[in-house]
Design a protein around this motif. Sequence first.
Motif, PDB file in Angstrom:
ATOM      1  N   VAL A   9      45.371 141.846 103.158  1.00 10.50           N
ATOM      2  CA  VAL A   9      46.624 142.514 102.801  1.00 10.50           C
ATOM      3  C   VAL A   9      47.140 143.325 103.992  1.00 10.50           C
ATOM      4  O   VAL A   9      48.338 143.322 104.300  1.00 10.50           O
ATOM      5  N   GLN A  10      46.220 144.019 104.656  1.00 12.03           N
ATOM      6  CA  GLN A  10      46.610 144.816 105.826  1.00 12.03           C
ATOM      7  C   GLN A  10      47.203 143.926 106.914  1.00 12.03           C
ATOM      8  O   GLN A  10      48.213 144.274 107.540  1.00 12.03           O
ATOM      9  N   SER A  11      46.585 142.777 107.127  1.00 13.27           N
ATOM     10  CA  SER A  11      47.069 141.843 108.141  1.00 13.27           C
ATOM     11  C   SER A  11      48.474 141.360 107.805  1.00 13.27           C
ATOM     12  O   SER A  11      49.346 141.272 108.687  1.00 13.27           O
ATOM     13  N   TYR A  35      56.184 148.702 105.588  1.00 12.07           N
ATOM     14  CA  TYR A  35      54.989 147.856 105.698  1.00 12.07           C
ATOM     15  C   TYR A  35      53.965 148.433 106.672  1.00 12.07           C
ATOM     16  O   TYR A  35      52.755 148.296 106.447  1.00 12.07           O
ATOM     17  N   ILE A  36      54.420 149.085 107.724  1.00 12.75           N
ATOM     18  CA  ILE A  36      53.448 149.653 108.667  1.00 12.75           C
ATOM     19  C   ILE A  36      52.742 150.845 108.042  1.00 12.75           C
ATOM     20  O   ILE A  36      51.546 151.087 108.295  1.00 12.75           O
ATOM     21  N   ASN A  37      53.438 151.585 107.178  1.00 12.97           N
ATOM     22  CA  ASN A  37      52.793 152.683 106.449  1.00 12.97           C
ATOM     23  C   ASN A  37      51.740 152.157 105.482  1.00 12.97           C
ATOM     24  O   ASN A  37      50.675 152.771 105.305  1.00 12.97           O
ATOM     25  N   LYS A  38      52.032 151.026 104.853  1.00 13.57           N
ATOM     26  CA  LYS A  38      51.038 150.404 103.958  1.00 13.57           C
ATOM     27  C   LYS A  38      49.809 149.966 104.744  1.00 13.57           C
ATOM     28  O   LYS A  38      48.670 150.164 104.308  1.00 13.57           O
ATOM     29  N   ALA A  39      50.043 149.365 105.914  1.00 15.16           N
ATOM     30  CA  ALA A  39      48.917 148.932 106.749  1.00 15.16           C
ATOM     31  C   ALA A  39      48.078 150.124 107.184  1.00 15.16           C
ATOM     32  O   ALA A  39      46.841 150.066 107.194  1.00 15.16           O
ATOM     33  N   THR A  43      43.911 151.418 106.136  1.00 10.54           N
ATOM     34  CA  THR A  43      42.870 151.844 107.090  1.00 10.54           C
ATOM     35  C   THR A  43      41.988 152.944 106.497  1.00 10.54           C
ATOM     36  O   THR A  43      40.776 152.986 106.736  1.00 10.54           O
ATOM     37  N   GLN A  44      42.597 153.827 105.720  1.00 14.33           N
ATOM     38  CA  GLN A  44      41.829 154.910 105.082  1.00 14.33           C
ATOM     39  C   GLN A  44      40.816 154.363 104.099  1.00 14.33           C
ATOM     40  O   GLN A  44      39.798 155.005 103.817  1.00 14.33           O
ATOM     41  N   LYS A  45      41.087 153.183 103.551  1.00  6.54           N
ATOM     42  CA  LYS A  45      40.188 152.570 102.567  1.00  6.54           C
ATOM     43  C   LYS A  45      39.074 151.760 103.220  1.00  6.54           C
ATOM     44  O   LYS A  45      37.942 151.749 102.742  1.00  6.54           O
ATOM     45  N   ILE A  46      39.392 151.075 104.312  1.00  8.71           N
ATOM     46  CA  ILE A  46      38.417 150.127 104.877  1.00  8.71           C
ATOM     47  C   ILE A  46      37.857 150.576 106.219  1.00  8.71           C
ATOM     48  O   ILE A  46      37.001 149.905 106.795  1.00  8.71           O
ATOM     49  N   GLY A  47      38.349 151.701 106.750  1.00 10.54           N
ATOM     50  CA  GLY A  47      37.842 152.201 108.021  1.00 10.54           C
ATOM     51  C   GLY A  47      38.658 151.728 109.214  1.00 10.54           C
ATOM     52  O   GLY A  47      39.518 150.849 109.098  1.00 10.54           O
ATOM     53  N   ILE A  52      43.253 146.982 115.544  1.00 11.82           N
ATOM     54  CA  ILE A  52      44.249 147.138 114.475  1.00 11.82           C
ATOM     55  C   ILE A  52      44.909 148.507 114.587  1.00 11.82           C
ATOM     56  O   ILE A  52      46.130 148.633 114.410  1.00 11.82           O
ATOM     57  N   ASP A  53      44.112 149.515 114.889  1.00 13.44           N
ATOM     58  CA  ASP A  53      44.670 150.866 115.052  1.00 13.44           C
ATOM     59  C   ASP A  53      45.720 150.891 116.168  1.00 13.44           C
ATOM     60  O   ASP A  53      46.774 151.532 116.034  1.00 13.44           O
ATOM     61  N   TYR A  54      45.427 150.199 117.257  1.00 10.81           N
ATOM     62  CA  TYR A  54      46.395 150.129 118.358  1.00 10.81           C
ATOM     63  C   TYR A  54      47.685 149.473 117.878  1.00 10.81           C
ATOM     64  O   TYR A  54      48.793 149.983 118.119  1.00 10.81           O
ATOM     65  N   LYS A  55      47.542 148.353 117.211  1.00 12.66           N
ATOM     66  CA  LYS A  55      48.721 147.589 116.789  1.00 12.66           C
ATOM     67  C   LYS A  55      49.582 148.394 115.816  1.00 12.66           C
ATOM     68  O   LYS A  55      50.808 148.377 115.888  1.00 12.66           O
ATOM     69  N   ILE A  56      48.914 149.123 114.909  1.00 14.32           N
ATOM     70  CA  ILE A  56      49.649 149.953 113.948  1.00 14.32           C
ATOM     71  C   ILE A  56      50.421 151.048 114.683  1.00 14.32           C
ATOM     72  O   ILE A  56      51.608 151.254 114.454  1.00 14.32           O
TER      73      ILE A  56
END
Length: 310
Positions: A9-11, A35-39, A43-47, A52-56
């Motif tokens: 889902v994050q992807s 959508y970027i806020n959802k992504a 992160t808070q749920k899966i670490g 991915i952090d960079y891309k966000i």
Amino acid sequence: SENRNLKDVQSICLNLAVAYNLIDNLDATYSGILYINKAEFITQKIGHRPIIDYKICFTKAQLFSKDYKRDIDLSKKYYRKAYSYAVNLNDSTKMRNALFGLGTLYNTTDPDSSLKYLLTTVNKYYVKDSISNYLCLNALSETFAHKGMLEKAIYYSKLGLSEIGIKTNVSLSLAFSQIDRSNFKLRLKYAFPQLGSIYLKRWELNVNRFDLDSSIHYFNLADHNIDMLRRTSKAYRSKLFWRQISTDIYGKALRACYLKQDPEQAWFFMEKNKALLLSQDKAELQYRQSLDLPLEFLMRESELKEQLVD
């Protein structure tokens, strides 16, 4: 299993945000932020995962730097976070992109900071990517122009053009041929008008005939390039965009011709401007007719326009 689903889902959210970021309008910008806020929330749920952090962070910085949702502080915050992640990843391309983002963010508001980031990008993170180098060098030129450092503005603008195969020390006809063959016409839409404006500004300081000649030369190139682009532009709104750019070019070009006392060139740009206004009225009428607006509405609009003229 739940984490894997959340990663998927994050992807999807991240890819949607990136796609919306490429569309330059208000609705797309807000959708991208959604959508970027959802992504970021996932992160808070899966670490955390650095890539991915960079891309966000990088995508979020870009979205908040757009005119439709411009927030300098938030954009700065996320570009800096993106740079930190890039350093941890030891990825020089990502470091370069984050610094370039910071440089363009400060382009008009804080030229000194802009120069710091852009010069670091050019000198420390040079890559074999002609488009990236062109964009960075052109941004440097614009920043130097804002600071009134016109010699450097001209130097970096021409250096940027050389990165995408455009030679600047050629005749007008050869320059037209270069544009015709170029695959980067869209990238050139601001470079030529920018050079024309810089030379015009330098004439105001030095009153040098060469600067007026150069200014008119680059406005001619800008006009030719815009003509090429407009021929492939189908949508009405897109055509209006090109016309807005063209109007600015013709206004400055006419001033340069007036200062040079060159009636032939002045006539050329004046006629192009007239043709532009006529085609704009025609395109607007065709667009309105395509909307199937009631005839009485169009007639009433025409009456109001006539009243304003009177």
